[in-house]
Enzyme design. Structure first.
Site, PDB file in Angstrom:
ATOM      1  N   HIS A  59      -4.903  31.527  -1.259  1.00 43.32           N
ATOM      2  CA  HIS A  59      -5.940  30.789  -1.993  1.00 43.32           C
ATOM      3  C   HIS A  59      -7.290  31.505  -1.941  1.00 43.32           C
ATOM      4  O   HIS A  59      -8.065  31.319  -1.011  1.00 43.32           O
ATOM      5  CB  HIS A  59      -6.052  29.384  -1.377  1.00 43.32           C
ATOM      6  N   ASN A  93      -9.972  30.225 -11.979  1.00 37.63           N
ATOM      7  CA  ASN A  93     -11.260  29.794 -12.545  1.00 37.63           C
ATOM      8  C   ASN A  93     -12.261  30.940 -12.659  1.00 37.63           C
ATOM      9  O   ASN A  93     -13.363  30.892 -12.149  1.00 37.63           O
ATOM     10  CB  ASN A  93     -11.862  28.619 -11.760  1.00 37.63           C
ATOM     11  N   LYS A 147      -1.746  26.360 -11.365  1.00 37.31           N
ATOM     12  CA  LYS A 147      -2.764  25.632 -10.592  1.00 37.31           C
ATOM     13  C   LYS A 147      -3.500  24.670 -11.501  1.00 37.31           C
ATOM     14  O   LYS A 147      -3.939  25.049 -12.586  1.00 37.31           O
ATOM     15  CB  LYS A 147      -3.752  26.655 -10.011  1.00 37.31           C
ATOM     16  N   HIS A 202      -6.083  22.821   0.225  1.00 35.10           N
ATOM     17  CA  HIS A 202      -7.216  22.411   1.078  1.00 35.10           C
ATOM     18  C   HIS A 202      -7.308  20.916   1.393  1.00 35.10           C
ATOM     19  O   HIS A 202      -8.231  20.237   0.982  1.00 35.10           O
ATOM     20  CB  HIS A 202      -8.548  22.896   0.492  1.00 35.10           C
ATOM     21  N   ASP A 282      -9.437  29.434   0.746  1.00 33.71           N
ATOM     22  CA  ASP A 282     -10.290  29.002  -0.366  1.00 33.71           C
ATOM     23  C   ASP A 282     -11.550  29.860  -0.415  1.00 33.71           C
ATOM     24  O   ASP A 282     -12.655  29.346  -0.629  1.00 33.71           O
ATOM     25  CB  ASP A 282     -10.641  27.510  -0.262  1.00 33.71           C
ATOM     26  N   HIS A 286     -20.286  32.661  -3.316  1.00 34.31           N
ATOM     27  CA  HIS A 286     -21.449  32.545  -4.200  1.00 34.31           C
ATOM     28  C   HIS A 286     -22.579  33.279  -3.494  1.00 34.31           C
ATOM     29  O   HIS A 286     -22.603  33.330  -2.258  1.00 34.31           O
ATOM     30  CB  HIS A 286     -21.865  31.080  -4.384  1.00 34.31           C
ATOM     31  N   GLY A 298     -18.633  26.058  -2.632  1.00 38.52           N
ATOM     32  CA  GLY A 298     -17.733  27.115  -2.174  1.00 38.52           C
ATOM     33  C   GLY A 298     -18.346  27.987  -1.103  1.00 38.52           C
ATOM     34  O   GLY A 298     -19.560  28.203  -1.067  1.00 38.52           O
TER      35      GLY A 298
HETATM   36  O1  DOR Z   1     -15.755  24.688  -3.193  1.00 35.93           O
HETATM   37  C1  DOR Z   1     -15.028  25.116  -4.069  1.00 35.93           C
HETATM   38  N1  DOR Z   1     -15.281  26.279  -4.671  1.00 35.93           N
HETATM   39  N2  DOR Z   1     -13.949  24.411  -4.431  1.00 35.93           N
HETATM   40  C2  DOR Z   1     -13.207  24.764  -5.488  1.00 35.93           C
HETATM   41  O2  DOR Z   1     -12.273  24.064  -5.796  1.00 35.93           O
HETATM   42  C3  DOR Z   1     -13.546  25.942  -6.294  1.00 35.93           C
HETATM   43  C4  DOR Z   1     -14.338  26.878  -5.531  1.00 35.93           C
HETATM   44  C5  DOR Z   1     -15.016  27.912  -6.376  1.00 35.93           C
HETATM   45  O3  DOR Z   1     -14.352  28.521  -7.215  1.00 35.93           O
HETATM   46  O4  DOR Z   1     -16.217  28.133  -6.184  1.00 35.93           O
HETATM   47 ZN    ZN Z   2     -10.138  27.032  -4.372  1.00 40.57          ZN
HETATM   48 ZN    ZN Z   3      -9.964  23.642  -4.938  1.00 43.17          ZN
END
Ligand code: DOR
Ligand code: ZN
Ligand code: ZN
Length: 415
Positions: A59, A93, A147, A202, A282, A286, A298
């Protein structure tokens, strides 16, 4: 050929291992067997370090293409190599989102050029429906899963339409969900209806874990399957970490959000009792400026996940054997990665060597990820990745990288 000499395995037994080309060629259980080996071989003395099958992170959000100021396959795969991860599976994404056959192929080209570790992809279910694309990708086994986002998160990928959701489940083999609280029920009911495999990403709380345990029990006689993933941050952090400073309040925003100490403990118990199948980071980088300026969800994770778990082992919270299962063996099985996840003759030489006694402090200035920070900054850990071997090549050893190594697409090997 490379000889990893005088290490130990996850059961604390003596192990030396010979790599030939990209495969594990021989495993030695006794020191006497390797003492004579010398000629034409690169010998690496491990002095009792731990040898694990390469860590697989199911992930990650590597942001490539579209958000490469945050991360890309070069920096992201370096970060993996440093953390001991030999394979990552990336989320859809990005921009463009990975919801068409074409965008998946484009992403594969980028990763092939840039990644120094092995990689795979989760295909995205799109909010407006993309079932024909899903069919193509599933039929040709081009991705590890489909997903779907059942809650709002980074990106515009929330799927709400019931007919679209039904279509996705009907046409997929394995569905991964971002599903919080009652959305777990919705996903499990669809998995049950179509007798499919569901992987809940998660799991962050007691509430969510209880739901998943309930469906795990229900699934046994009902022809579906449900896998549970936790992240290191939901095991090791909670809301109390957010009040440490104004800055941490912003940095520690993520989806699902951090919960309470009670939730940490419940997740740890579930993990020890065998209800959790996989640890995924995960990894969602950023930039610090973005995190400080506005609310973006994130945190990065690939450089600290294994070290955090080894530190937990050093604190008697978990066995190495279970770490090996949750971070490699089980993940190879769930995502059908042939020849990975176990140290066995003939298997891929994807190997992670850990110094379980090494003490270090997480520092932002040492972070390889493009985002340049870690939510675990200043954590003092005992245990660190020493060496990462990908397809028989040493891609990272003791602070040094070999950027000429190139990873493989795990979804191509399955063809
Ligand atoms: O905190 C998160 N960041 N949760 C997610 O589901 C996506 C991820 C992101 O892509 O920044
Ligand atoms: Zn994720
Ligand atoms: Zn997620």
């Amino acid at each position: 050929m490379i000889l990893l000499k005088n290490g130990k395995n996850s059961k604390n037994e003596y192990m030396s291992l010979l790599i030939k080309g990209s495969k594990i060629d021989k495993i030695f259980r006794q020191k006497e067997e390797v003492d004579y080996i010398k000629d034409g071989i690169q010998v690496i003395e491990l002095n009792g370090k731990l040898i694990l099958p390469g860590i697989i992170d199911p992930h990650t959000h590597m942001r490539d293409p579209g958000f490469t100021m945050k991360e890309d396959f070069i920096a992201g795969s370096r970060a993996c190599a440093k953390g001991g991860i030999t394979t990552f599976i990336d989320m859809p994404n990005t921009n463009p989102p990975t919801v068409t056959h074409e965008s998946l192929l484009q992403k594969k080209i980028l990763a092939k050029q840039k990644s120094i570790v092995n990689y795979g992809f989760h295909f995205g279910g799109s909010r407006s429906g993309n079932v024909n694309e899903i069919k193509k990708v599933v039929k040709n086994k081009l991705a590890s899963s489909v997903k779907i986002f059942l809650n709002v998160s980074t990106g515009d990928m929330l799927v709400e339409d019931n007919e679209i959701l039904n279509n996705i489940f009907e046409n997929s083999e394995l569905v991964l969900v971002h599903a919080e609280n009652e959305m777990i029920d919705k996903a499990a009911e669809l998995a049950k209806k179509y007798k499919k495999k569901l992987y809940v990403c998660h799991i962050s709380s007691k509430n969510e874990m209880e739901r998943v345990i309930k469906y795990k029990k229900d699934s046994i006689n009902n022809g579906y399957k449900i896998y549970a993933e936790v992240t290191p941050h939901h095991l090791f952090m909670n809301e109390s970490n957010m009040v440490e400073s104004e800055k941490s309040k912003k940095l520690l925003r993520m989806k699902p959000e951090l919960k309470t100490r009670v939730d940490n403990e419940y997740l740890w118990n579930a993990l020890i009792n065998g209800y959790i199948d996989a640890i995924g980071t995960d990894h969602a980088p950023h930039l610090l400026e973005e995190k400080e300026k506005s609310t973006v969800f994130g945190i990065p994770g690939v450089e600290t996940s294994l070290a955090l778990m080894i530190d937990a082992y050093n604190k008697n919270k978990i066995s190495i054997n279970l770490i090996e299962k949750l971070m490699s063996t089980n993940i190879a099985k769930i995502f059908k990665l042939k020849n990975k996840g176990i140290l066995e003759v003939g298997f891929d030489a994807d190997i992670t060597v850990v110094d379980t006694d090494y003490k270090w402090t997480v520092k932002n200035e040492h972070i390889e990820s493009k985002c340049g920070w870690s939510p675990f900054e200043n954590y003092e850990l005992k245990g660190k990745n020493y060496m990462t071997i990908v397809n028989g090549s040493i891609v990272y050893i003791d602070g040094k990288f070999d950027m000429t190594v190139k990873g493989d697409d795990i979804n191509e090997q399955r063809l």
